[in-house]
Design a protein around this motif. Structure first.
Motif: not given
Length: 398
Positions: A121-131, A189-206
């Motif tokens: 469960a950790f690895h996919p989320e952690a790798s996306r943090v690095a990405h 890391l949790y607050p930063w990552y939660k905010a990053a995921l919200r923004d990533y969801a907006k740009v992922r479609k592009t």
């Protein structure tokens, strides 16, 4: 300013996030691929196990932690959850810690499975943090992230050799310190990552680019072969040195630290080069350069074994971070799935291979198994030559 937009516009790496997730990766891989193979030296006499049963412990660890990762990754691409990061690391560190009080072989397998699922469960989320935190330096960010994991794998055998072997299996309960540190890293890391995921969801479609399924399948095979080398050497070389040369487990574990430590260094350098060189070329060279050193391993011991293990570990694992970034290029729309296939399924299939080699060792001997492992980089190099050559602009059209 939005997190992802800021990173894209400025191209700067968020070093705080990258190093924090690297530290988390260290603790996770220390608890799974670092400690589990090395601890089999203690599990074997305590539970009266043969090589097949030893390999089953490693198999359970890798199936739950690695083979399941593509499933976690595919789910994370559709339903990203920031809370999976601290929860996954909590389970992976806690599970291995509780093996110190396992009362039976079945209980031991259960605790190893809990640790493995947490890692999966950790690895996919952690790798996306690095990405997301990488900016334009995707290779360097993955190198820092992966070197944390490889460092944990390297330190694991050393901890077993210097402390746990003499103090006994119950001493692994000191890993509760690692459980606490993991919560500190991930909750920070949790607050930063939660905010990053919200923004990533907006740009992922592009995001532009199509998934290249054929190349993905071939790359997974190469990663599996590399994993057979890494896991096979880490699991069986201590037993081989003890039986063939009468070497103590403490010394052989120190040699495994040399092997995996050199791999961590190779991971960092290879990842840093991935921002400047075609990733396919780095992968091909890593396989080719490891071949001559691998052929010397069954015949060398003592200091000479270290002379061969150091460059072999460096070269065979120098493509570790490279293949993550390469897979993300081949699967531009599925970053977490790319992580699950490279860090997860590819490595986990190595654990399945280790189980097969364990059964083979019981029937034909450890020496024959090592001879087989020495041929694996040759096959990996041949297959790597057929992968598409990438560039900073992507892949050339056929």
């Amino acid at each position: 300013m939005a997190v992802v937009q800021a990173v894209r516009e400025q191209g700067r790496m968020n070093r705080d996030a990258v190093w924090s997730i690297s530290g988390s990766h260290f603790l996770n891989d220390l608890s799974t691929t670092g400690l589990v193979p090395a601890l089999t030296q203690l599990y074997k006499p305590l539970f009266h196990l043969n090589y097949t049963e030893i390999s089953l412990i490693v198999l359970v660890s890798y199936i739950t932690s690695s083979v399941a990762q593509p499933l976690f990754g595919a789910w994370a691409d559709r339903h990203p959850k920031a809370w999976m990061l601290p929860l996954g690391l909590l389970l992976s560190t806690l599970g291995i810690t509780l093996t110190g009080v396992a009362s039976s072989y079945g209980a031991l397998l259960l605790m190893v499975a809990v640790s493995g699922l947490g890692s999966g469960a950790f690895h996919p989320e952690a790798s996306r943090v690095a990405h997301l935190a990488a900016g334009r330096a995707k290779g360097l960010a993955q190198a820092i992230f992966q070197v944390g994991g490889n460092g944990g794998q390297a330190i694991g055998p050393l901890i077993v050799s210097l402390f746990i072997l003499s103090a006994g299996l119950h001493s692994i309960l000191w890993m509760f310190i690692g459980v606490a540190l993991g919560l500190v890293f991930t909750l920070r890391l949790y607050p930063w990552y939660k905010a990053a995921l919200r923004d990533y969801a907006k740009v992922r479609k592009t995001i532009e680019g199509e998934n290249r399924i054929g190349a993905v399948a071939l790359l997974v095979v190469v990663i599996v072969l590399r994993s057979w080398c890494q896991i096979g050497i880490a699991q069986f070389m201590p037993f081989y040195y003890a039986h063939k040369f009468g070497m103590s487990y403490q010394l052989s574990d120190a040699l495994m630290f040399v092997f995996l430590g050199a791999g961590a260094l190779g991971t960092f350098i290879g990842g840093a080069l991935a921002d400047r060189m075609p990733k396919q070329r780095i992968l091909l060279l890593s396989m080719l350069l490891s071949i001559p050193f691998g052929f010397g391993l069954p015949f060398l011991h003592g200091a000479w074994a270290a002379v061969a293990l150091l460059p072999f570990g460096f070269f065979i694992l120098s493509s570790f971070a490279v293949t993550v970034v390469y897979m993300q290029m081949l699967l531009p729309r599925n970053v977490s799935l790319a992580s699950g296939l490279t860090i997860g399924f590819g490595v986990g299939a190595g654990g399945i291979g280790a189980t097969f080699f364990g059964v083979l060792a019981d029937h034909v001997g450890l020496t024959s198994v090592l001879y087989i492992l020495m041929v694996v980089p040759i096959v990996g190099a041949i297959l790597s030559a057929f992968l598409p050559v990438d560039s900073k602009g992507g892949f050339a059209r056929a």
